[in-house]
Write an enzyme that holds these catalytic residues in place. Sequence first.
Site, PDB file in Angstrom:
ATOM      1  N   LYS A 163       0.802  -1.109  -0.114  1.00  0.00           N
ATOM      2  CA  LYS A 163      -0.059  -0.056  -0.029  1.00  0.00           C
ATOM      3  C   LYS A 163       0.793   1.450  -0.049  1.00  0.00           C
ATOM      4  CE  LYS A 163      -3.025  -3.086   2.134  1.00  0.00           C
ATOM      5  NZ  LYS A 163      -2.362  -4.150   1.519  1.00  0.00           N
ATOM      6  N   GLU A 250      -7.834  -6.504  -0.214  1.00  0.00           N
ATOM      7  CA  GLU A 250      -7.252  -7.836  -0.332  1.00  0.00           C
ATOM      8  C   GLU A 250      -7.700  -8.755   0.951  1.00  0.00           C
ATOM      9  OE1 GLU A 250      -5.853  -8.438  -2.934  1.00  0.00           O
ATOM     10  OE2 GLU A 250      -4.928  -6.653  -3.604  1.00  0.00           O
ATOM     11  N   CYS A 284      -2.797 -15.612   3.363  1.00  0.00           N
ATOM     12  CA  CYS A 284      -4.098 -15.605   2.330  1.00  0.00           C
ATOM     13  C   CYS A 284      -4.262 -16.511   1.184  1.00  0.00           C
ATOM     14  CB  CYS A 284      -4.467 -14.126   1.905  1.00  0.00           C
ATOM     15  SG  CYS A 284      -3.087 -13.469   0.919  1.00  0.00           S
ATOM     16  N   GLU A 462      -2.978  -5.263  -6.332  1.00  0.00           N
ATOM     17  CA  GLU A 462      -1.577  -4.703  -5.749  1.00  0.00           C
ATOM     18  C   GLU A 462      -0.513  -5.188  -6.830  1.00  0.00           C
ATOM     19  OE1 GLU A 462      -2.662  -3.374  -1.253  1.00  0.00           O
ATOM     20  OE2 GLU A 462      -2.210  -5.855  -1.561  1.00  0.00           O
TER      21      GLU A 462
HETATM   22  P1  NDP Z   1      -8.971  -9.087  10.269  1.00  0.00           P
HETATM   23  O1  NDP Z   1      -9.961  -8.781   9.234  1.00  0.00           O
HETATM   24  O2  NDP Z   1      -9.578  -9.422  11.591  1.00  0.00           O
HETATM   25  O3  NDP Z   1      -8.062  -7.694  10.845  1.00  0.00           O
HETATM   26  C1  NDP Z   1      -7.382  -6.994   9.782  1.00  0.00           C
HETATM   27  C2  NDP Z   1      -7.142  -5.606  10.368  1.00  0.00           C
HETATM   28  O4  NDP Z   1      -8.385  -5.073  10.172  1.00  0.00           O
HETATM   29  C3  NDP Z   1      -6.395  -5.436  11.696  1.00  0.00           C
HETATM   30  O5  NDP Z   1      -5.501  -4.422  11.853  1.00  0.00           O
HETATM   31  C4  NDP Z   1      -7.776  -5.417  12.315  1.00  0.00           C
HETATM   32  O6  NDP Z   1      -7.452  -4.572  13.730  1.00  0.00           O
HETATM   33  C5  NDP Z   1      -8.451  -4.360  11.576  1.00  0.00           C
HETATM   34  N1  NDP Z   1      -9.842  -3.951  11.899  1.00  0.00           N
HETATM   35  C6  NDP Z   1     -10.738  -5.017  12.482  1.00  0.00           C
HETATM   36  N2  NDP Z   1     -11.959  -4.249  12.316  1.00  0.00           N
HETATM   37  C7  NDP Z   1     -11.729  -3.081  11.663  1.00  0.00           C
HETATM   38  C8  NDP Z   1     -12.887  -2.260  11.270  1.00  0.00           C
HETATM   39  N3  NDP Z   1     -13.981  -2.095  11.654  1.00  0.00           N
HETATM   40  N4  NDP Z   1     -12.340  -1.117  10.606  1.00  0.00           N
HETATM   41  C9  NDP Z   1     -11.028  -0.799  10.194  1.00  0.00           C
HETATM   42  N5  NDP Z   1     -10.019  -1.948  10.665  1.00  0.00           N
HETATM   43  C10 NDP Z   1     -10.577  -3.080  11.247  1.00  0.00           C
HETATM   44  O7  NDP Z   1      -7.919  -9.948   9.851  1.00  0.00           O
HETATM   45  P2  NDP Z   1      -6.818 -10.955  10.581  1.00  0.00           P
HETATM   46  O8  NDP Z   1      -5.748  -9.995  11.303  1.00  0.00           O
HETATM   47  O9  NDP Z   1      -7.363 -11.717  11.339  1.00  0.00           O
HETATM   48  O10 NDP Z   1      -5.959 -11.519   9.076  1.00  0.00           O
HETATM   49  C11 NDP Z   1      -6.454 -12.741   8.658  1.00  0.00           C
HETATM   50  C12 NDP Z   1      -7.318 -12.395   7.550  1.00  0.00           C
HETATM   51  O11 NDP Z   1      -6.654 -11.667   6.581  1.00  0.00           O
HETATM   52  C13 NDP Z   1      -7.467 -13.705   6.845  1.00  0.00           C
HETATM   53  O12 NDP Z   1      -8.910 -13.558   6.083  1.00  0.00           O
HETATM   54  C14 NDP Z   1      -6.470 -13.577   5.618  1.00  0.00           C
HETATM   55  O13 NDP Z   1      -7.040 -14.285   4.594  1.00  0.00           O
HETATM   56  C15 NDP Z   1      -6.651 -12.172   5.209  1.00  0.00           C
HETATM   57  N6  NDP Z   1      -5.289 -11.545   4.572  1.00  0.00           N
HETATM   58  C16 NDP Z   1      -5.441 -11.591   3.152  1.00  0.00           C
HETATM   59  C17 NDP Z   1      -4.318 -11.262   2.367  1.00  0.00           C
HETATM   60  C18 NDP Z   1      -4.449 -10.951   0.893  1.00  0.00           C
HETATM   61  O14 NDP Z   1      -3.603 -10.262   0.458  1.00  0.00           O
HETATM   62  N7  NDP Z   1      -5.558 -11.171   0.360  1.00  0.00           N
HETATM   63  C19 NDP Z   1      -3.043 -11.499   3.066  1.00  0.00           C
HETATM   64  C20 NDP Z   1      -2.952 -11.619   4.431  1.00  0.00           C
HETATM   65  C21 NDP Z   1      -4.327 -11.929   4.962  1.00  0.00           C
HETATM   66  P3  NDP Z   1      -7.735  -5.340  15.029  1.00  0.00           P
HETATM   67  O15 NDP Z   1      -6.944  -6.532  15.113  1.00  0.00           O
HETATM   68  O16 NDP Z   1      -7.597  -4.266  16.155  1.00  0.00           O
HETATM   69  O17 NDP Z   1      -9.206  -5.590  15.165  1.00  0.00           O
END
Ligand code: NDP
Length: 481
Positions: A163, A250, A284, A462
């Site tokens: 990003k 993503e 992911c 990306e």
């Molecule tokens: P989450 O969706 O739980 O969290 C991702 C981020 O979003 C964290 O920093 C989290 O903070 C934040 N977040 C949570 N709620 C909100 C909200 N309402 N508004 C804005 N931000 C928010 O994912 P995980 O961290 O558990 O990661 C796993 C997931 O990520 C899997 O589904 C995986 O497939 C996906 N992923 C996708 C990739 C891709 O490139 N396609 C690469 C890597 C992972 P907090 O933890 O504080 O809630």
Amino acid sequence: MTTINDVLSIGHLIGRTMTDVSTYDEVRDPGRLTDVVARVAVGTAVDVNRAVESAHQAYRSWKDVAPAERARLLLEAADVLAGCAEDLAPLLVREHGGVLWEAQTDFALGTGVLQHTASLTEEFFTPVQFDDEQSFISVERVPRGVVGAVVPWNMPVVLTMMKLAPALATGNTLVLKPSPFAPAALTVALQRMAQKLPDGVINVVHGNADVGQALTSHPLVRKVGFTGGTATARQVMASAAGTIKNLTLELGGNDPAIVLDDVDIDAALERMLKGVFTRSGQICFAVKRIYVPRSLYDTFADALCDRVGQYAVGHGLDESASFGPLNNKAQYDSVTALIEGTKNSSAKVVQLGSKLESAGDGYYVLPHVVRDVEHVAPISSCEQFGPVVPLIAYDDEEKVVEWANDSEYGLGSSVWTTDTERGLAMARRIEAGSTFINTHAFESLDLRMPFGGVKQSGIGREFGEAGMREYVEEHSIRLLK
Ligand code: NDP
């Protein structure tokens, strides 16, 4: 330089300065739960506002810096990031639970993304122009403004650079919210990189979902770049809807690997397993379901189990560990519940590998292979995000393509064959952002290939030029003669 025993206090990064705050949360090592690795600021909407104001102020002049100069500064920042791996990769291991080479790969991939983006920047801004008897037209690319970025914990460095690089190269400024499960190494690296850039171009604000929500709804944020789960993405879209922000998402995946009947099993497994169990399956685009022709099923499954049986699970800093623990309790609970639930089905759940002594009090899960699975079973239709993989037998190619596409996800996918033409023909029938042939792991990625998902795996792409397009508007100018 940080040392392995430092317990860093990680504040918000407003411009080049890391701020002190009154409230911190502990970040614990998921591989040794008694160890506090760092303390991270607990932010609020007020902190988000300060960070966004800082980015907005910086945007006024950063957008006018010549693309070649922005690229030069990004290359300097890339050198800084490359140098960070030495002291920060071990810290990252102790935050996110991966093994050392995985953390080093995160820094190396992140550096590569910065360098590749910088190399494209000057040409990217060449306007498209038409000059005829009637008019002069110039279609010019302009930055959007402040970008709000949100990343998860699994590969935080490269996911941030995916990003940051296109955002900054194209003249935007950034406010990042890292995951509270891996905030420290990333923020220190960004603070070092920020010293190479004008004040306020990079900002970081820490906190939980409320902070994410405040960032993704802030009126001065014009673009959101989000990597995370599909359920969270729905909330991000709702937050962004209030001010009609542009989004790149993503998200999760349930990547199929389709083995064809002419496969070289040993050669395929050698590569495929890197895409199944690396980062304990918390990637992911990990292989999340494997389809095998019924005629080869037992031979393939036995060979796969033999190899998986050799894995040793341990702390990420233990050089003998094949892979480390899961990242957090919610992740551990969800993966272990999925495995236990599958044991009550007709499928055969096989636990393999061994635990090293370093796998003490932490979120360790041994690798599991699930044999004799139905295509419709929960273990094959969900995103497991852990070290467990189902093997599904198929009888004909029409059916396996239908099954591969029968998912709400569409991120990565792969075909395994010794026949290139057959592989290409099958690849073209798969609904996914990426389809790899005879590969499906980090080594499958190429910065020239746009990365992203279809269906509920995301919106936008990306990497490279496609990634940069997500961060600009087209400004059309016409002079009528
Ligand atoms: P989450 O969706 O739980 O969290 C991702 C981020 O979003 C964290 O920093 C989290 O903070 C934040 N977040 C949570 N709620 C909100 C909200 N309402 N508004 C804005 N931000 C928010 O994912 P995980 O961290 O558990 O990661 C796993 C997931 O990520 C899997 O589904 C995986 O497939 C996906 N992923 C996708 C990739 C891709 O490139 N396609 C690469 C890597 C992972 P907090 O933890 O504080 O809630």
